[in-house]
Design a protein around this motif. Structure first.
Motif, PDB file in Angstrom:
ATOM      1  N   THR A  60       0.755  -1.353  -0.227  1.00  0.00           N
ATOM      2  CA  THR A  60      -0.088  -0.063  -0.011  1.00  0.00           C
ATOM      3  C   THR A  60       0.756   1.255  -0.080  1.00  0.00           C
ATOM      4  OG1 THR A  60      -0.060  -0.225   2.311  1.00  0.00           O
ATOM      5  CG2 THR A  60      -2.053  -1.320   1.144  1.00  0.00           C
ATOM      6  N   HIS A  61       1.969   1.306   0.510  1.00  0.00           N
ATOM      7  CA  HIS A  61       2.851   2.509   0.602  1.00  0.00           C
ATOM      8  C   HIS A  61       4.297   2.359   0.007  1.00  0.00           C
ATOM      9  CE1 HIS A  61      -0.290   3.252   3.570  1.00  0.00           C
ATOM     10  NE2 HIS A  61       0.239   4.658   3.876  1.00  0.00           N
ATOM     11  N   LEU A  62       4.798   3.193  -0.477  1.00  0.00           N
ATOM     12  CA  LEU A  62       5.985   3.509  -1.346  1.00  0.00           C
ATOM     13  C   LEU A  62       6.848   4.300  -0.829  1.00  0.00           C
ATOM     14  CD1 LEU A  62       7.539   2.468  -4.021  1.00  0.00           C
ATOM     15  CD2 LEU A  62       6.674   3.948  -5.098  1.00  0.00           C
ATOM     16  N   TYR A  63       7.962   3.830  -0.093  1.00  0.00           N
ATOM     17  CA  TYR A  63       9.019   4.895   0.286  1.00  0.00           C
ATOM     18  C   TYR A  63      10.023   5.087  -0.737  1.00  0.00           C
ATOM     19  CZ  TYR A  63      11.851   7.379   3.597  1.00  0.00           C
ATOM     20  OH  TYR A  63      12.930   7.903   4.359  1.00  0.00           O
ATOM     21  N   PRO A  64      10.173   6.159  -1.325  1.00  0.00           N
ATOM     22  CA  PRO A  64      11.343   6.134  -2.596  1.00  0.00           C
ATOM     23  C   PRO A  64      12.758   6.357  -2.092  1.00  0.00           C
ATOM     24  CG  PRO A  64      10.183   8.551  -2.289  1.00  0.00           C
ATOM     25  CD  PRO A  64       9.750   7.321  -1.160  1.00  0.00           C
ATOM     26  N   LEU A  65      13.253   6.602  -0.931  1.00  0.00           N
ATOM     27  CA  LEU A  65      14.830   6.693  -0.529  1.00  0.00           C
ATOM     28  C   LEU A  65      15.298   5.364  -1.111  1.00  0.00           C
ATOM     29  CD1 LEU A  65      16.041   8.979   1.035  1.00  0.00           C
ATOM     30  CD2 LEU A  65      16.141   7.239   2.998  1.00  0.00           C
ATOM     31  N   PRO A  66      16.564   5.652  -1.596  1.00  0.00           N
ATOM     32  CA  PRO A  66      17.149   4.476  -1.982  1.00  0.00           C
ATOM     33  C   PRO A  66      17.746   3.402  -1.057  1.00  0.00           C
ATOM     34  CG  PRO A  66      18.302   6.261  -2.432  1.00  0.00           C
ATOM     35  CD  PRO A  66      17.359   6.688  -2.106  1.00  0.00           C
ATOM     36  N   VAL A  67      17.015   3.142  -0.033  1.00  0.00           N
ATOM     37  CA  VAL A  67      17.587   2.160   0.845  1.00  0.00           C
ATOM     38  C   VAL A  67      18.138   0.852   0.629  1.00  0.00           C
ATOM     39  CG1 VAL A  67      16.495   0.742   3.013  1.00  0.00           C
ATOM     40  CG2 VAL A  67      15.602   3.005   2.684  1.00  0.00           C
ATOM     41  N   GLY A  68      17.859   0.320  -0.287  1.00  0.00           N
ATOM     42  CA  GLY A  68      18.860  -0.793  -0.831  1.00  0.00           C
ATOM     43  C   GLY A  68      19.729  -0.347  -1.862  1.00  0.00           C
ATOM     44  N   GLY A  69      19.953   1.008  -2.113  1.00  0.00           N
ATOM     45  CA  GLY A  69      21.002   1.300  -3.063  1.00  0.00           C
ATOM     46  C   GLY A  69      20.425   1.054  -4.391  1.00  0.00           C
ATOM     47  N   TRP A  70      21.352   0.447  -5.337  1.00  0.00           N
ATOM     48  CA  TRP A  70      20.973   0.601  -6.794  1.00  0.00           C
ATOM     49  C   TRP A  70      20.856  -0.955  -7.225  1.00  0.00           C
ATOM     50  CZ3 TRP A  70      19.069   4.567  -9.452  1.00  0.00           C
ATOM     51  CH2 TRP A  70      19.191   6.136  -8.860  1.00  0.00           C
ATOM     52  N   ASP A  71      21.160  -1.854  -6.416  1.00  0.00           N
ATOM     53  CA  ASP A  71      21.240  -3.310  -6.725  1.00  0.00           C
ATOM     54  C   ASP A  71      21.896  -3.619  -8.152  1.00  0.00           C
ATOM     55  OD1 ASP A  71      20.372  -4.887  -4.731  1.00  0.00           O
ATOM     56  OD2 ASP A  71      18.488  -5.418  -5.496  1.00  0.00           O
ATOM     57  N   HIS A  72      23.137  -3.220  -8.331  1.00  0.00           N
ATOM     58  CA  HIS A  72      23.964  -3.357  -9.479  1.00  0.00           C
ATOM     59  C   HIS A  72      24.162  -4.823 -10.004  1.00  0.00           C
ATOM     60  CE1 HIS A  72      25.263   0.473  -7.773  1.00  0.00           C
ATOM     61  NE2 HIS A  72      25.736   0.619  -9.070  1.00  0.00           N
ATOM     62  N   VAL A  73      23.835  -5.106 -11.339  1.00  0.00           N
ATOM     63  CA  VAL A  73      24.006  -6.293 -11.985  1.00  0.00           C
ATOM     64  C   VAL A  73      25.464  -6.604 -12.456  1.00  0.00           C
ATOM     65  CG1 VAL A  73      23.105  -7.695 -13.815  1.00  0.00           C
ATOM     66  CG2 VAL A  73      21.395  -6.321 -12.221  1.00  0.00           C
ATOM     67  N   VAL A  74      26.247  -7.312 -12.337  1.00  0.00           N
ATOM     68  CA  VAL A  74      27.447  -7.561 -12.827  1.00  0.00           C
ATOM     69  C   VAL A  74      27.719  -8.606 -13.826  1.00  0.00           C
ATOM     70  CG1 VAL A  74      29.978  -7.708 -12.076  1.00  0.00           C
ATOM     71  CG2 VAL A  74      28.408  -6.453 -10.582  1.00  0.00           C
ATOM     72  N   THR A  75      28.173  -8.550 -14.853  1.00  0.00           N
ATOM     73  CA  THR A  75      28.330  -9.534 -15.998  1.00  0.00           C
ATOM     74  C   THR A  75      29.933  -9.954 -15.907  1.00  0.00           C
ATOM     75  OG1 THR A  75      26.596  -8.211 -17.263  1.00  0.00           O
ATOM     76  CG2 THR A  75      28.030  -9.953 -18.262  1.00  0.00           C
ATOM     77  N   ALA A  76      30.065 -10.972 -16.220  1.00  0.00           N
ATOM     78  CA  ALA A  76      31.499 -11.498 -16.081  1.00  0.00           C
ATOM     79  C   ALA A  76      31.608 -12.618 -17.090  1.00  0.00           C
ATOM     80  CB  ALA A  76      32.142 -11.998 -14.753  1.00  0.00           C
ATOM     81  N   MET A  77      32.690 -12.996 -17.719  1.00  0.00           N
ATOM     82  CA  MET A  77      32.913 -14.265 -18.747  1.00  0.00           C
ATOM     83  C   MET A  77      33.840 -15.190 -17.971  1.00  0.00           C
ATOM     84  SD  MET A  77      34.548 -14.350 -22.442  1.00  0.00           S
ATOM     85  CE  MET A  77      32.851 -13.621 -23.390  1.00  0.00           C
ATOM     86  N   ASN A  78      33.845 -16.496 -17.877  1.00  0.00           N
ATOM     87  CA  ASN A  78      34.560 -17.337 -17.557  1.00  0.00           C
ATOM     88  C   ASN A  78      35.949 -17.287 -17.936  1.00  0.00           C
ATOM     89  OD1 ASN A  78      35.712 -20.147 -18.954  1.00  0.00           O
ATOM     90  ND2 ASN A  78      34.797 -20.702 -16.922  1.00  0.00           N
ATOM     91  N   GLY A  79      36.759 -17.369 -17.362  1.00  0.00           N
ATOM     92  CA  GLY A  79      38.120 -17.163 -17.590  1.00  0.00           C
ATOM     93  C   GLY A  79      39.002 -17.783 -18.849  1.00  0.00           C
ATOM     94  N   SER A  80      38.534 -19.094 -18.967  1.00  0.00           N
ATOM     95  CA  SER A  80      38.902 -19.886 -19.978  1.00  0.00           C
ATOM     96  C   SER A  80      38.289 -19.554 -21.323  1.00  0.00           C
ATOM     97  CB  SER A  80      38.480 -21.384 -19.761  1.00  0.00           C
ATOM     98  OG  SER A  80      39.148 -22.052 -18.451  1.00  0.00           O
ATOM     99  N   LYS A  81      37.007 -19.189 -21.077  1.00  0.00           N
ATOM    100  CA  LYS A  81      36.486 -18.747 -22.233  1.00  0.00           C
ATOM    101  C   LYS A  81      37.068 -17.305 -22.850  1.00  0.00           C
ATOM    102  CE  LYS A  81      33.381 -18.413 -25.707  1.00  0.00           C
ATOM    103  NZ  LYS A  81      33.322 -19.307 -26.561  1.00  0.00           N
ATOM    104  N   TRP A  82      37.482 -16.418 -21.908  1.00  0.00           N
ATOM    105  CA  TRP A  82      38.052 -15.117 -22.169  1.00  0.00           C
ATOM    106  C   TRP A  82      39.252 -15.289 -22.895  1.00  0.00           C
ATOM    107  CZ3 TRP A  82      36.672 -10.106 -22.881  1.00  0.00           C
ATOM    108  CH2 TRP A  82      37.693  -9.274 -22.910  1.00  0.00           C
ATOM    109  N   ASP A  83      40.241 -16.323 -22.191  1.00  0.00           N
ATOM    110  CA  ASP A  83      41.437 -16.544 -22.733  1.00  0.00           C
ATOM    111  C   ASP A  83      41.431 -17.297 -24.168  1.00  0.00           C
ATOM    112  OD1 ASP A  83      42.469 -15.322 -20.492  1.00  0.00           O
ATOM    113  OD2 ASP A  83      42.967 -17.405 -19.502  1.00  0.00           O
ATOM    114  N   SER A  84      40.231 -17.751 -24.485  1.00  0.00           N
ATOM    115  CA  SER A  84      40.226 -18.535 -25.890  1.00  0.00           C
ATOM    116  C   SER A  84      39.802 -17.578 -27.025  1.00  0.00           C
ATOM    117  CB  SER A  84      39.072 -19.435 -25.837  1.00  0.00           C
ATOM    118  OG  SER A  84      37.631 -18.774 -25.988  1.00  0.00           O
TER     119      SER A  84
END
Length: 354
Positions: free
Chosen positions: A229-253
Motif C-alpha cells: 500500500t505504501h511506497l517509500y522512494p529513498l534508495p534504502v537498498g542502493g541500486w542493486d547493481h547487476v554485474v556481468t562476467a565471462m569465464n576465464g577460460s572462455k575469455w582467454d580463448s
C-alpha cells in the motif's frame, strides 16, 4: 562541456571506432552462451536479451553466435551463477552483486544503502570501483573477466502497512535486497528478512513480511503494488547493481582483437544505455506504482507515496558511517579496505576502517 565530460566522450568514441576496425579486420568465429538476470524484469527484456541475443550476432557479421537464457529459467536463484562460471558450467553470466557476497564480500563495497542518492553518483561510484571489482572477479572466480556493471532503478521500500517515514520501519519485518541492506534495516530497528525476489509478493500478501526492498520498476513489473500500500522512494537498498562476467577460460580463448571489440560493444550498446535509462525507469516506476504521473507500461497502481525528509537522509548517512562501513571492513582483508578508500572513498568523502 567540462574537460572530464570531453575526455569521457573521446574515450567512448575511440572504443567504438576501435571495435569497428577490429570487426573490419577479423573477429573470431565462436559461440557465447549467456545466462542473464531475472527474466521478468525490464533489464533483461529490454537490454540483456536484445544485446546478447540479437546485437552481438548481427554486429559481428554472424561470426559470433549466441544462446541466451536466464538463471531463473534454469531454476537457479541467482547467487550461484558465478560459482558455476568458475566451474566452466556457464560461459557468461549476470546477476545482482549482492547475491554473491558470501563468496566475494568485496562486491558489497560497490553498493551500500544511501552511498549514492542519485544515479549520477551511483555511476561515479561504479566506475571508480571497477578496477577493484575486476581484480576480485579474477581472484575469486578462476581468472574471470569483468564485462559490465549496470544498475537496476533505485531500490526503494514497498510496505503493506502504513508508514510516514524512515523511522516507521522500526519493528517491522522487511525483506532486504542484500546483506548490507539487512544491516541498515536492523540499525533502523527493523528486522531484515532474506527472501528470493520471486517469493516476496506471497510473503507480503500473507503478512509474513511487512515491507520489502526492490527497484520501482521491478516492483511494478512483478505486481508488488497489488500486495502493498505504501511506497517509500529513498534508495534504502542502493541500486542493486547487476554485474556481468565471462569465464576465464572462455575469455582467454578469444583473440585480443575480439576481446577489444566485445568490450567496446558492451560499453556502447549495453552499459551506456542501461545507465541512461536508470533515471527514467525510476521515475516511471514510481508513476506506475502510485498513479502520480504518466505510466506507459500498463494500468497504474494506487500506492501512497511517502515523502523522504532531510532528517531521513541524515539518519541514513549516520548509520552508513557508524555501522555499515565498519561491518563490511571486518569482512574483507585490509587490501580491499584500502582500495575502497582510494576509489569510492574518493568519490563520496567516506572512509572505511576496521
Amino acid at each position: 562541456m567540462s574537460t572530464r565530460t570531453m575526455l569521457a566522450s573521446a574515450v567512448a568514441a575511440g572504443m567504438a571506432v576501435s571495435g569497428t576496425q577490429v570487426l573490419a579486420q577479423d573477429i573470431d568465429e565462436t559461440s557465447i552462451a549467456y545466462v542473464g538476470s531475472w527474466s521478468s524484469l525490464s533489464l533483461y527484456q529490454n537490454f540483456e536479451r536484445p544485446f546478447w541475443g540479437d546485437h552481438i550476432p548481427e554486429a559481428s557479421g554472424g561470426k559470433i553466435s549466441t544462446e541466451v537464457t536466464t538463471f531463473d529459467q534454469m531454476g537457479l536463484g541467482g547467487g550461484e551463477v558465478y560459482r558455476l562460471m568458475d566451474r566452466d558450467v556457464i560461459e557468461v553470466t549476470s546477476t545482482v552483486a549482492d547475491y554473491a557476497v558470501q563468496d566475494a564480500p568485496e562486491l558489497e563495497g560497490l553498493d551500500m544503502p544511501m552511498i549514492a542518492p542519485d544515479v549520477e553518483t551511483a555511476r561515479k561510484v561504479a566506475e571508480a570501483y571497477r578496477p577493484v571489482l575486476a581484480d576480485a572477479f579474477a581472484e575469486r572466480y578462476g581468472g574471470a573477466q569483468l564485462l559490465a556493471v549496470v544498475p537496476y532503478p533505485s531500490q526503494m521500500v514497498f510496505c503493506n502497512a502504513e508508514i510516514d517515514g524512515l523511522g516507521d520501519l522500526a519493528g517491522k519485518k522487511v525483506r532486504a535486497s542484500g546483506r548490507t541492506t539487512a544491516e541498515f534495516l536492523e540499525a533502523l530497528g527493523a528486522e531484515g528478512i532474506t527472501l528470493n525476489f520471486s517469493e516476496v509478493p506471497g510473503a507480503l500478501q500473507r503478512g509474513v513480511i511487512d515491507c520489502a526492498v526492490t527497484g520501482s520498476l521491478s516492483g511494478y513489473s512483478s505486481g508488488w503494488y497489488e500486495v502493498s500500500t505504501h511506497l517509500y522512494p529513498l534508495p534504502v537498498g542502493g541500486w542493486d547493481h547487476v554485474v556481468t562476467a565471462m569465464n576465464g577460460s572462455k575469455w582467454d580463448s578469444l583473440s585480443s582483437g575480439t576481446q577489444e571489440w566485445l568490450m567496446a560493444e558492451i560499453k556502447e550498446n549495453y552499459e551506456d544505455p542501461v545507465w541512461e535509462s536508470a533515471v527514467e525507469e525510476t521515475r516511471e516506476g514510481i508513476a506506475c506504482l502510485t498513479g502520480e504521473g504518466e505510466c506507459t507500461r500498463g494500468d497504474p497502481g494506487d500506492m501512497v507515496l511517502v515523502e523522504a525528509t532531510d532528517q531521513d537522509f541524515t539518519d541514513a548517512s549516520r548509520h552508513l558511517e557508524e555501522t555499515l562501513l565498519p561491518n563490511w571492513a571486518e569482512r574483507v582483508d585490509q587490501e580491499w579496505v584500502d582500495r575502497w578508500n582510494e576509489t569510492i572513498g574518493g568519490v563520496t568523502g567516506l572512509t572505511a576502517a576496521k
